[in-house]
Design a protein around this motif. Structure first.
Motif, PDB file in Angstrom:
ATOM      1  N   THR A 192      -1.383  -3.275  22.576  1.00  0.00           N
ATOM      2  CA  THR A 192      -2.103  -4.033  21.552  1.00  0.00           C
ATOM      3  C   THR A 192      -2.815  -3.060  20.608  1.00  0.00           C
ATOM      4  O   THR A 192      -3.568  -2.197  21.069  1.00  0.00           O
ATOM      5  N   PRO A 193      -2.583  -3.191  19.305  1.00  0.00           N
ATOM      6  CA  PRO A 193      -3.290  -2.296  18.373  1.00  0.00           C
ATOM      7  C   PRO A 193      -4.799  -2.518  18.445  1.00  0.00           C
ATOM      8  O   PRO A 193      -5.267  -3.630  18.717  1.00  0.00           O
ATOM      9  N   PRO A 194      -5.586  -1.473  18.215  1.00  0.00           N
ATOM     10  CA  PRO A 194      -7.043  -1.641  18.252  1.00  0.00           C
ATOM     11  C   PRO A 194      -7.527  -2.545  17.118  1.00  0.00           C
ATOM     12  O   PRO A 194      -6.938  -2.581  16.040  1.00  0.00           O
ATOM     13  N   LYS A 195      -8.586  -3.254  17.395  1.00  0.00           N
ATOM     14  CA  LYS A 195      -9.147  -4.221  16.447  1.00  0.00           C
ATOM     15  C   LYS A 195      -9.376  -3.607  15.067  1.00  0.00           C
ATOM     16  O   LYS A 195      -9.054  -4.214  14.051  1.00  0.00           O
ATOM     17  N   TYR A 196      -9.914  -2.400  15.021  1.00  0.00           N
ATOM     18  CA  TYR A 196     -10.265  -1.769  13.738  1.00  0.00           C
ATOM     19  C   TYR A 196      -9.046  -1.429  12.875  1.00  0.00           C
ATOM     20  O   TYR A 196      -9.173  -1.171  11.694  1.00  0.00           O
ATOM     21  N   SER A 197      -7.847  -1.455  13.456  1.00  0.00           N
ATOM     22  CA  SER A 197      -6.657  -1.070  12.687  1.00  0.00           C
ATOM     23  C   SER A 197      -6.124  -2.189  11.802  1.00  0.00           C
ATOM     24  O   SER A 197      -5.454  -1.929  10.798  1.00  0.00           O
ATOM     25  N   PHE A 198      -6.410  -3.439  12.137  1.00  0.00           N
ATOM     26  CA  PHE A 198      -5.786  -4.555  11.429  1.00  0.00           C
ATOM     27  C   PHE A 198      -6.180  -4.652   9.953  1.00  0.00           C
ATOM     28  O   PHE A 198      -5.320  -4.845   9.101  1.00  0.00           O
ATOM     29  N   GLY A 199      -7.439  -4.529   9.645  1.00  0.00           N
ATOM     30  CA  GLY A 199      -7.887  -4.636   8.252  1.00  0.00           C
ATOM     31  C   GLY A 199      -7.233  -3.604   7.338  1.00  0.00           C
ATOM     32  O   GLY A 199      -6.608  -3.974   6.327  1.00  0.00           O
ATOM     33  N   PRO A 200      -7.338  -2.328   7.670  1.00  0.00           N
ATOM     34  CA  PRO A 200      -6.701  -1.329   6.800  1.00  0.00           C
ATOM     35  C   PRO A 200      -5.176  -1.462   6.738  1.00  0.00           C
ATOM     36  O   PRO A 200      -4.586  -1.313   5.661  1.00  0.00           O
ATOM     37  N   ILE A 201      -4.555  -1.741   7.866  1.00  0.00           N
ATOM     38  CA  ILE A 201      -3.088  -1.856   7.862  1.00  0.00           C
ATOM     39  C   ILE A 201      -2.650  -3.019   6.989  1.00  0.00           C
ATOM     40  O   ILE A 201      -1.757  -2.874   6.139  1.00  0.00           O
ATOM     41  N   TRP A 202      -3.265  -4.185   7.168  1.00  0.00           N
ATOM     42  CA  TRP A 202      -2.866  -5.341   6.355  1.00  0.00           C
ATOM     43  C   TRP A 202      -3.182  -5.127   4.878  1.00  0.00           C
ATOM     44  O   TRP A 202      -2.423  -5.572   4.011  1.00  0.00           O
ATOM     45  N   THR A 203      -4.268  -4.450   4.564  1.00  0.00           N
ATOM     46  CA  THR A 203      -4.584  -4.180   3.157  1.00  0.00           C
ATOM     47  C   THR A 203      -3.493  -3.337   2.514  1.00  0.00           C
ATOM     48  O   THR A 203      -3.029  -3.638   1.402  1.00  0.00           O
ATOM     49  N   VAL A 204      -3.056  -2.301   3.201  1.00  0.00           N
ATOM     50  CA  VAL A 204      -1.985  -1.448   2.675  1.00  0.00           C
ATOM     51  C   VAL A 204      -0.681  -2.242   2.557  1.00  0.00           C
ATOM     52  O   VAL A 204       0.017  -2.178   1.538  1.00  0.00           O
ATOM     53  N   LEU A 205      -0.340  -3.000   3.602  1.00  0.00           N
ATOM     54  CA  LEU A 205       0.910  -3.769   3.582  1.00  0.00           C
ATOM     55  C   LEU A 205       0.902  -4.836   2.488  1.00  0.00           C
ATOM     56  O   LEU A 205       1.871  -4.964   1.736  1.00  0.00           O
ATOM     57  N   TYR A 206      -0.173  -5.603   2.414  1.00  0.00           N
ATOM     58  CA  TYR A 206      -0.269  -6.639   1.383  1.00  0.00           C
ATOM     59  C   TYR A 206      -0.211  -6.037  -0.017  1.00  0.00           C
ATOM     60  O   TYR A 206       0.426  -6.583  -0.914  1.00  0.00           O
ATOM     61  N   SER A 207      -0.881  -4.916  -0.204  1.00  0.00           N
ATOM     62  CA  SER A 207      -0.874  -4.270  -1.519  1.00  0.00           C
ATOM     63  C   SER A 207       0.529  -3.784  -1.876  1.00  0.00           C
ATOM     64  O   SER A 207       0.976  -3.943  -3.023  1.00  0.00           O
ATOM     65  N   GLY A 208       1.232  -3.212  -0.912  1.00  0.00           N
ATOM     66  CA  GLY A 208       2.611  -2.782  -1.153  1.00  0.00           C
ATOM     67  C   GLY A 208       3.531  -3.942  -1.486  1.00  0.00           C
ATOM     68  O   GLY A 208       4.355  -3.864  -2.409  1.00  0.00           O
ATOM     69  N   MET A 209       3.388  -5.036  -0.743  1.00  0.00           N
ATOM     70  CA  MET A 209       4.188  -6.235  -1.016  1.00  0.00           C
ATOM     71  C   MET A 209       3.898  -6.766  -2.414  1.00  0.00           C
ATOM     72  O   MET A 209       4.808  -7.140  -3.155  1.00  0.00           O
ATOM     73  N   GLY A 210       2.618  -6.826  -2.726  1.00  0.00           N
ATOM     74  CA  GLY A 210       2.223  -7.352  -4.031  1.00  0.00           C
ATOM     75  C   GLY A 210       2.748  -6.501  -5.169  1.00  0.00           C
ATOM     76  O   GLY A 210       3.252  -7.026  -6.170  1.00  0.00           O
ATOM     77  N   PHE A 211       2.641  -5.178  -5.027  1.00  0.00           N
ATOM     78  CA  PHE A 211       3.148  -4.302  -6.075  1.00  0.00           C
ATOM     79  C   PHE A 211       4.669  -4.419  -6.170  1.00  0.00           C
ATOM     80  O   PHE A 211       5.237  -4.396  -7.260  1.00  0.00           O
ATOM     81  N   ALA A 212       5.332  -4.580  -5.029  1.00  0.00           N
ATOM     82  CA  ALA A 212       6.786  -4.788  -5.037  1.00  0.00           C
ATOM     83  C   ALA A 212       7.128  -6.046  -5.827  1.00  0.00           C
ATOM     84  O   ALA A 212       8.087  -6.057  -6.612  1.00  0.00           O
ATOM     85  N   SER A 213       6.352  -7.097  -5.647  1.00  0.00           N
ATOM     86  CA  SER A 213       6.624  -8.336  -6.385  1.00  0.00           C
ATOM     87  C   SER A 213       6.439  -8.123  -7.889  1.00  0.00           C
ATOM     88  O   SER A 213       7.177  -8.688  -8.698  1.00  0.00           O
ATOM     89  N   TYR A 214       5.457  -7.299  -8.258  1.00  0.00           N
ATOM     90  CA  TYR A 214       5.270  -6.971  -9.676  1.00  0.00           C
ATOM     91  C   TYR A 214       6.488  -6.239 -10.225  1.00  0.00           C
ATOM     92  O   TYR A 214       6.967  -6.551 -11.326  1.00  0.00           O
ATOM     93  N   LEU A 215       6.999  -5.256  -9.469  1.00  0.00           N
ATOM     94  CA  LEU A 215       8.179  -4.514  -9.918  1.00  0.00           C
ATOM     95  C   LEU A 215       9.368  -5.452 -10.128  1.00  0.00           C
ATOM     96  O   LEU A 215      10.098  -5.334 -11.118  1.00  0.00           O
TER      97      LEU A 215
END
Length: 162
Positions: free
Chosen positions: A42-65
């Motif tokens: 199980t990933p540590p609790k503190y990892s979820f916020g930063p990981i999802w922020t990076v993933l969501y931002s990448g997805m969002g920028f991909a949608s812009y492209l």
């Protein structure tokens, strides 16, 4: 050269659902969630916020492209962006299903649909702009981990399934 506001908006949009979901997670994390049997990996609790922020931002920028290169909602980007929208809806639904309703079965089903639409989104994005398709790869990897995590919890906690 600064990014246009549409790029910023597309990058922030996926995070909005994540931020909303994080409020639901906080409410249940310290109580109900801590009682569940979870895998050792199980990933540590503190990892979820930063990981999802990076993933969501990448997805969002991909949608812009894709939007930019594919002629917007009227061009060849229309279907890839519609699939992406469905993927975001499934993504945002997972947290309430799991943390709000404590429904392991429906969170696993949602996760399977999420993986399918994410893979399709990545493939469709790649056809419009290869960079956008590649930006979806880390998201798919994280979803694979998350889906196996949810399935483990579903299997290990069968006595408390709603």
């Amino acid at each position: 050269m600064p990014l246009p506001l549409s790029a910023l908006g597309a990058t922030i949009l996926p995070n909005v659902g994540g931020w909303a979901g994080s409020f639901l997670v906080r409410k249940h994390y310290s109580s109900w969630y801590m009682t569940l049997k979870k895998p050792k990996w199980t990933p540590p609790k503190y990892s979820f916020g930063p990981i999802w922020t990076v993933l969501y931002s990448g997805m969002g920028f991909a949608s812009y492209l894709v939007y930019k290169e594919g002629g917007g909602f009227q061009g060849k980007a229309a279907i890839p962006l519609a699939v992406y929208g469905a993927n975001l809806a499934l993504n945002w639904a997972w947290t309430p299903l799991f943390f709000g309703y404590h429904s392991f079965k429906w969170s696993v089903i949602d996760g399977m649909l999420l993986m399918a639409t994410a893979a399709l989104t990545g493939a469709l994005f790649h056809k419009v702009d290869p960079r956008a398709g590649l930006l979806m790869v880390p998201y798919l990897a994280w979803l694979a981990l998350g889906s196996s995590f949810a399935f483990y919890i579903y299997q290990a906690n069968d006595k408390i399934i709603n």
